[in-house]
Design a protein around this motif. Structure first.
Motif, PDB file in Angstrom:
ATOM      1  N   LEU A  90       1.292  -8.833  -9.484  1.00 48.19           N
ATOM      2  CA  LEU A  90       1.881  -8.985  -8.157  1.00 48.19           C
ATOM      3  C   LEU A  90       3.093  -9.911  -8.191  1.00 48.19           C
ATOM      4  O   LEU A  90       4.068  -9.699  -7.454  1.00 48.19           O
ATOM      5  N   TRP A  91       3.043 -10.930  -9.037  1.00 43.75           N
ATOM      6  CA  TRP A  91       4.177 -11.854  -9.167  1.00 43.75           C
ATOM      7  C   TRP A  91       5.423 -11.130  -9.667  1.00 43.75           C
ATOM      8  O   TRP A  91       6.514 -11.269  -9.090  1.00 43.75           O
ATOM      9  N   VAL A  92       5.266 -10.345 -10.718  1.00 44.05           N
ATOM     10  CA  VAL A  92       6.403  -9.600 -11.270  1.00 44.05           C
ATOM     11  C   VAL A  92       6.936  -8.594 -10.246  1.00 44.05           C
ATOM     12  O   VAL A  92       8.151  -8.368 -10.154  1.00 44.05           O
ATOM     13  N   LEU A  93       6.041  -8.007  -9.451  1.00 40.03           N
ATOM     14  CA  LEU A  93       6.430  -6.979  -8.478  1.00 40.03           C
ATOM     15  C   LEU A  93       6.812  -7.555  -7.113  1.00 40.03           C
ATOM     16  O   LEU A  93       7.048  -6.809  -6.170  1.00 40.03           O
ATOM     17  N   ASP A  94       6.866  -8.877  -6.999  1.00 41.79           N
ATOM     18  CA  ASP A  94       7.259  -9.555  -5.743  1.00 41.79           C
ATOM     19  C   ASP A  94       6.227  -9.417  -4.638  1.00 41.79           C
ATOM     20  O   ASP A  94       6.571  -9.352  -3.463  1.00 41.79           O
ATOM     21  N   PHE A  95       4.966  -9.400  -5.002  1.00 38.69           N
ATOM     22  CA  PHE A  95       3.850  -9.430  -4.065  1.00 38.69           C
ATOM     23  C   PHE A  95       3.950  -8.371  -2.961  1.00 38.69           C
ATOM     24  O   PHE A  95       3.930  -8.691  -1.771  1.00 38.69           O
ATOM     25  N   PRO A  96       4.011  -7.098  -3.361  1.00 36.91           N
ATOM     26  CA  PRO A  96       3.934  -6.044  -2.338  1.00 36.91           C
ATOM     27  C   PRO A  96       2.527  -5.979  -1.749  1.00 36.91           C
ATOM     28  O   PRO A  96       1.557  -6.437  -2.358  1.00 36.91           O
ATOM     29  N   ARG A  97       2.416  -5.407  -0.584  1.00 40.96           N
ATOM     30  CA  ARG A  97       1.107  -5.286   0.064  1.00 40.96           C
ATOM     31  C   ARG A  97       0.266  -4.203  -0.606  1.00 40.96           C
ATOM     32  O   ARG A  97       0.780  -3.247  -1.167  1.00 40.96           O
ATOM     33  N   LEU A  98      -1.048  -4.391  -0.515  1.00 41.96           N
ATOM     34  CA  LEU A  98      -1.984  -3.412  -1.059  1.00 41.96           C
ATOM     35  C   LEU A  98      -2.071  -2.201  -0.142  1.00 41.96           C
ATOM     36  O   LEU A  98      -2.078  -2.332   1.081  1.00 41.96           O
ATOM     37  N   LYS A  99      -2.167  -1.026  -0.757  1.00 36.64           N
ATOM     38  CA  LYS A  99      -2.366   0.205   0.006  1.00 36.64           C
ATOM     39  C   LYS A  99      -3.771   0.755  -0.218  1.00 36.64           C
ATOM     40  O   LYS A  99      -4.437   1.184   0.720  1.00 36.64           O
ATOM     41  N   ALA A 100      -4.221   0.748  -1.479  1.00 36.85           N
ATOM     42  CA  ALA A 100      -5.555   1.265  -1.805  1.00 36.85           C
ATOM     43  C   ALA A 100      -6.039   0.614  -3.093  1.00 36.85           C
ATOM     44  O   ALA A 100      -5.247   0.358  -4.005  1.00 36.85           O
ATOM     45  N   VAL A 101      -7.329   0.323  -3.155  1.00 41.26           N
ATOM     46  CA  VAL A 101      -7.924  -0.289  -4.343  1.00 41.26           C
ATOM     47  C   VAL A 101      -9.215   0.453  -4.683  1.00 41.26           C
ATOM     48  O   VAL A 101     -10.039   0.720  -3.806  1.00 41.26           O
ATOM     49  N   SER A 102      -9.373   0.795  -5.951  1.00 45.50           N
ATOM     50  CA  SER A 102     -10.634   1.361  -6.431  1.00 45.50           C
ATOM     51  C   SER A 102     -11.058   0.583  -7.664  1.00 45.50           C
ATOM     52  O   SER A 102     -10.219   0.036  -8.386  1.00 45.50           O
ATOM     53  N   ALA A 132     -14.993  -4.911 -16.020  1.00 49.57           N
ATOM     54  CA  ALA A 132     -14.453  -4.396 -14.760  1.00 49.57           C
ATOM     55  C   ALA A 132     -13.133  -3.696 -15.001  1.00 49.57           C
ATOM     56  O   ALA A 132     -12.307  -4.134 -15.816  1.00 49.57           O
ATOM     57  N   VAL A 133     -12.938  -2.593 -14.283  1.00 49.19           N
ATOM     58  CA  VAL A 133     -11.642  -1.926 -14.234  1.00 49.19           C
ATOM     59  C   VAL A 133     -11.291  -1.737 -12.765  1.00 49.19           C
ATOM     60  O   VAL A 133     -12.167  -1.525 -11.925  1.00 49.19           O
ATOM     61  N   ALA A 134     -10.016  -1.830 -12.468  1.00 53.31           N
ATOM     62  CA  ALA A 134      -9.574  -1.661 -11.081  1.00 53.31           C
ATOM     63  C   ALA A 134      -8.194  -1.033 -11.065  1.00 53.31           C
ATOM     64  O   ALA A 134      -7.374  -1.254 -11.966  1.00 53.31           O
ATOM     65  N   SER A 135      -7.959  -0.256 -10.034  1.00 50.23           N
ATOM     66  CA  SER A 135      -6.657   0.376  -9.815  1.00 50.23           C
ATOM     67  C   SER A 135      -6.146  -0.057  -8.456  1.00 50.23           C
ATOM     68  O   SER A 135      -6.840   0.101  -7.445  1.00 50.23           O
ATOM     69  N   LEU A 136      -4.930  -0.617  -8.432  1.00 55.51           N
ATOM     70  CA  LEU A 136      -4.338  -1.126  -7.204  1.00 55.51           C
ATOM     71  C   LEU A 136      -3.130  -0.273  -6.849  1.00 55.51           C
ATOM     72  O   LEU A 136      -2.133  -0.248  -7.584  1.00 55.51           O
ATOM     73  N   GLY A 137      -3.228   0.477  -5.750  1.00 55.00           N
ATOM     74  CA  GLY A 137      -2.067   1.193  -5.239  1.00 55.00           C
ATOM     75  C   GLY A 137      -1.327   0.303  -4.267  1.00 55.00           C
ATOM     76  O   GLY A 137      -1.928  -0.257  -3.350  1.00 55.00           O
ATOM     77  N   LEU A 138      -0.024   0.156  -4.467  1.00 54.56           N
ATOM     78  CA  LEU A 138       0.765  -0.777  -3.676  1.00 54.56           C
ATOM     79  C   LEU A 138       1.701  -0.037  -2.732  1.00 54.56           C
ATOM     80  O   LEU A 138       2.097   1.105  -2.997  1.00 54.56           O
ATOM     81  N   GLU A 139       2.055  -0.684  -1.647  1.00 58.00           N
ATOM     82  CA  GLU A 139       2.882  -0.037  -0.632  1.00 58.00           C
ATOM     83  C   GLU A 139       4.275   0.304  -1.130  1.00 58.00           C
ATOM     84  O   GLU A 139       4.934   1.173  -0.555  1.00 58.00           O
ATOM     85  N   ASN A 140       4.737  -0.355  -2.195  1.00 57.14           N
ATOM     86  CA  ASN A 140       6.048  -0.020  -2.753  1.00 57.14           C
ATOM     87  C   ASN A 140       5.988   1.209  -3.662  1.00 57.14           C
ATOM     88  O   ASN A 140       6.996   1.596  -4.258  1.00 57.14           O
ATOM     89  N   GLY A 141       4.809   1.816  -3.791  1.00 50.23           N
ATOM     90  CA  GLY A 141       4.654   3.005  -4.613  1.00 50.23           C
ATOM     91  C   GLY A 141       4.171   2.739  -6.022  1.00 50.23           C
ATOM     92  O   GLY A 141       3.840   3.676  -6.754  1.00 50.23           O
TER      93      GLY A 141
END
Length: 333
Positions: free
Chosen positions: A192-204, A224-233
Motif C-alpha cells: 500500500l505504501w508503494v501504491l500510495d495507499f489506494p482504497r480497498l475494493k475487494a479482499v479474499s 495465509a494467502v490473501a488477494s487485495l483488489g484496490l480501487e485504482n485497479g
C-alpha cells in the motif's frame, strides 16, 4: 501546540526484550535522543537495556514513565495486546509514541490510537522497518517517479521457517492473529505504501492452521494467502507463514509489475537481514541495491528525527488505518 526540540528529545522505553533493545541501540548510536528511562517487568531485560544506556533511570511501569514530565516520547515494545491501550495512555498524557507493529489488533483499535494522536497533536509512528531498507527506498522512489508506469500487480511473500518463541503469539486474544498479523502486516504495508495507499475494493483470503482451514475461535494461523483488489485497479497478492518447510530460514520477496517495467526486493540465501533489489525491463534486469546494510533501527531513528523537528501529529499517520482495514478484511472481521 507542537513542541520543537533544539535539544535532543528525552525518551522512555517500555519493553526491552530483543526488539526493544535493538531499537534502543539504534537510537543510542544515532545520538539523536537521550535515553532517559527504562521500564520492563523482566529485571533481566531491564539490566541488559541499562548496559546500553547506563545513565537511564530504571522504573517499574508505564505509569512511572508517564509521571516523568521531562520525557518527550515513549518507545513501546511490549506484547501486541498491550500496544493500543499503552499508546493511547502515552498520547493522552502528552507524549509522542513509537510502537512496534501491530499498533493494534483491529482497525477499530487502530482508529482509536490515531484519534488520540490527532487530539493530542503528538507524533505517532509504527515500526514498519522494511520501508527503510535501501532496496525498498529505491523501489518506492522508482514507483513514485513513474519509472514503473502504472503498477497493476504486486506479489509479496514472507515465509518464516521458524515460529515465534513466545507463547502469547499463539493466543489470538493477545496477538490479534498469527502469521498474517505478525508477517503479513509488513507485506500489506509495503504494497500500500508503494501504491500510495489506494482504497480497498475487494479482499479474499484463505487461512490455515496445521495444514487445515482455520475454523476455531482463539486459534491462530500459521499459513495465509490473501488477494487485495484496490480501487485504482491494482491487484496485490500476499502469502505468509510460520514453520513452512521452505528449505531455508526465510523467503522474503516483494515484486511489483507496471506498464513500464517491474521491480523486486528479495532476501539472499534465506537471510532475514540481507536483501537485494532489482529493476526489470523486459528480459533485462538492473541491480538497485545490494547488502550489507544496517537497516533494522532506521524507522526508530527517523521517528526521533521527526520528533526533534516538531513532534506534532502527521497526516501520514492516517494511512495506518488502511493497512489495519486490509488485515481485518483478510481475517473476515
Amino acid at each position: 501546540m507542537t513542541k520543537h526540540h533544539a535539544r535532543r528529545p528525552r525518551l522512555g522505553f517500555l519493553g526491552t526484550g530483543w526488539i526493544g533493545r535493538h531499537r534502543m541501540e539504534a537510537i543510542h548510536r544515532s545520538g539523536e535522543a537521550e535515553i532517559t528511562a527504562i521500564a520492563d517487568r523482566s529485571p533481566e531485560n531491564a539490566r541488559q537495556a541499562a548496559k546500553i544506556a547506563p545513565e537511564a533511570i530504571l522504573v517499574d511501569s508505564l505509569d512511572d514513565l508517564l509521571s516523568m514530565k521531562k520525557l518527550d516520547g515513549i518507545v513501546i515494545a511490549t506484547p501486541s495486546a498491550c500496544h493500543s491501550s499503552q499508546a493511547i495512555q502515552a498520547l493522552d498524557a502528552g507524549f509522542s509514541v513509537f510502537c512496534q507493529k501491530p499498533l493494534a489488533r483491529t482497525a477499530e483499535e487502530t482508529g482509536q490510537v490515531i484519534d488520540a494522536a490527532r487530539k493530542a497533536d503528538r507524533l505517532l509512528s509504527v515500526d514498519f522497518s522494511y520501508r527503510y531498507t535501501d532496496g525498498f527506498q529505491k523501489i518506492n522512489s522508482l514507483a513514485k517517479s513513474g519509472g514503473l508506469g502504472d503498477i497493476y500487480a504486486a506479489d509479496l511473500v514472507f515465509h518464516n521457517a521458524y515460529g515465534p518463541d513466545k507463547p502469547w503469539f499463539y493466543d489470538a486474544a493477545l496477538s490479534g492473529g498469527g502469521c498474517l498479523m505478525d508477517l503479513g502486516i509488513h507485506l500489506i504495508d509495503l504494497a500500500l505504501w508503494v501504491l500510495d495507499f489506494p482504497r480497498l475494493k475487494a479482499v479474499s483470503s484463505s487461512i490455515y492452521a496445521g495444514g487445515t482451514r482455520l475454523n476455531g475461535p482463539g486459534m491462530v494461523e500459521d499459513y495465509a494467502v490473501a488477494s487485495l483488489g484496490l480501487e485504482n485497479g491494482s491487484i496485490v497478492r500476499i502469502a505468509c507463514s510460520w514453520n513452512l518447510p521452505a528449505g531455508q530460514d526465510a523467503v522474503i520477496e516483494s515484486t511489483f509489475f507496471g506498464t513500464k517495467g517491474g521491480a523486486r526486493f528479495s532476501n539472499i540465501n534465506g537471510s532475514f537481514y540481507d536483501f537485494t533489489a532489482e529493476r526489470f525491463t523486459g528480459t533485462s534486469r538492473e541491480t538497485l541495491s545490494v547488502p550489507p546494510e544496517d537497516w533494522g533501527g532506521r524507522a526508530s531513528v527517523a521517528w526521533v528525527q521527526q520528533l526533534r523537528n516538531g513532534g506534532g501529529f502527521s497526516p501520514a499517520t492516517e494511512n495506518l488505518l488502511f493497512t489495519a482495514a486490509a488485515l481485518d478484511a483478510a481475517y473476515g472481521r
